[in-house]
Design a protein around this motif. Sequence first.
Motif, short mmCIF file in Angstrom:
data_model
loop_
_atom_site.label_atom_id
_atom_site.label_comp_id
_atom_site.label_asym_id
_atom_site.label_seq_id
_atom_site.Cartn_x
_atom_site.Cartn_y
_atom_site.Cartn_z
N GLN A 62 15.20 -28.85 -54.06
CA GLN A 62 14.61 -29.80 -52.80
C GLN A 62 15.23 -29.04 -51.61
N THR A 63 16.23 -28.40 -51.63
CA THR A 63 16.60 -28.03 -50.21
C THR A 63 15.65 -26.46 -49.76
N LEU A 64 15.43 -25.79 -50.92
CA LEU A 64 14.47 -24.71 -50.64
C LEU A 64 12.97 -24.97 -50.52
N GLN A 65 12.69 -26.20 -51.08
CA GLN A 65 11.23 -26.83 -51.23
C GLN A 65 10.66 -26.02 -52.04
N VAL A 66 10.94 -25.47 -53.19
CA VAL A 66 10.24 -24.76 -54.29
C VAL A 66 10.47 -25.48 -55.55
N PRO A 67 9.48 -25.84 -56.42
CA PRO A 67 9.39 -26.52 -57.53
C PRO A 67 10.55 -25.87 -58.51
N VAL A 68 11.03 -26.90 -59.35
CA VAL A 68 12.11 -26.11 -60.31
C VAL A 68 11.59 -25.21 -61.41
N ASP A 69 10.37 -25.30 -61.53
CA ASP A 69 9.67 -24.44 -62.53
C ASP A 69 9.76 -23.20 -61.94
N LYS A 70 9.31 -22.96 -60.76
CA LYS A 70 9.07 -21.91 -59.92
C LYS A 70 10.58 -21.06 -59.90
N LEU A 71 11.30 -21.86 -59.54
CA LEU A 71 12.74 -21.21 -59.28
C LEU A 71 13.10 -20.51 -60.67
N LEU A 72 13.03 -21.16 -61.80
CA LEU A 72 13.37 -20.73 -63.17
C LEU A 72 12.34 -19.41 -63.21
N THR A 73 11.25 -19.38 -62.78
CA THR A 73 10.40 -18.12 -63.14
C THR A 73 10.97 -17.16 -62.11
N LEU A 74 11.32 -17.35 -60.92
CA LEU A 74 11.87 -16.41 -59.95
C LEU A 74 13.22 -15.99 -60.39
N PHE A 75 14.17 -16.66 -60.79
CA PHE A 75 15.69 -16.38 -60.92
C PHE A 75 16.21 -16.16 -62.34
N CYS A 76 15.16 -16.41 -63.23
CA CYS A 76 15.93 -16.16 -64.78
C CYS A 76 15.63 -14.74 -64.93
N PRO A 77 16.69 -14.34 -65.94
CA PRO A 77 16.51 -12.95 -66.36
C PRO A 77 15.23 -12.69 -67.10
#
Length: 228
Positions: A62-77
């Motif tokens: 919510q704070t970064l205005q980025v969907p959760v699935d995209k965050l997982l794609t960006l930051f997961c190993p």
Amino acid sequence: MSADRSIYLKNHQLLLQLMERLGIASLSELSQRSGIAELQLIRLQYGLMPKMPIEILLKLSQTLQVPVDKLLTLFCPEDLQPSDLKQEDDSATRDALRQEYQRLQQQLEQQRETIAREFQQASLQRLEPWLLQWPTAASVAQQNPQLPAVKLLPLMKPILDLLESWAVEAIASVGDKVPYDPRWHQLMEGSAEPGEMVKVRYVGYRQGEKLLYRAKVSPAKEVEETGD
């Protein structure tokens, strides 16, 4: 360069880019905006997102205005990227995230409604002197247009509009003769049985079916005898 250091630098740069897009200058500011401890943000940069609680992911999303699935794609190993997971496991994870997100959204909406009700109640308490006295003063001014006070009447429209938006309505008008109802009326003097005619001296208020202030009334016969 160690693998951990490489992951940190990659995620650190990604996070800075997302923060810069929103004008967030530091991890400390991101922590304050999101309500996430800085330690959790550091763990994120070291590739530990899969071990972070879902609530933190939702706050970050919510704070970064980025969907959760995209965050997982960006930051997961890379070895835990959704594309490398089994399809059924990935689907279950997304469903769990979606359900948790909906639950938190409902909880947030309930909190907003509670805050709005508390704000209205506090505002009504502050407005109490005006609510009880203004209608009587306005009635006197309207009956005598020569009084300078009549010029003040239009200034009260914003307050009246505010009360209307909160579903606050007057119980009768000053001077009205209505059947006495102890649920909504308070006798200023004398006595009256339910259903007997009384005259409204001071307006009361209710919000839907909730009583805020009883209208102050006098027995109609006594008013006629005294000429008030």
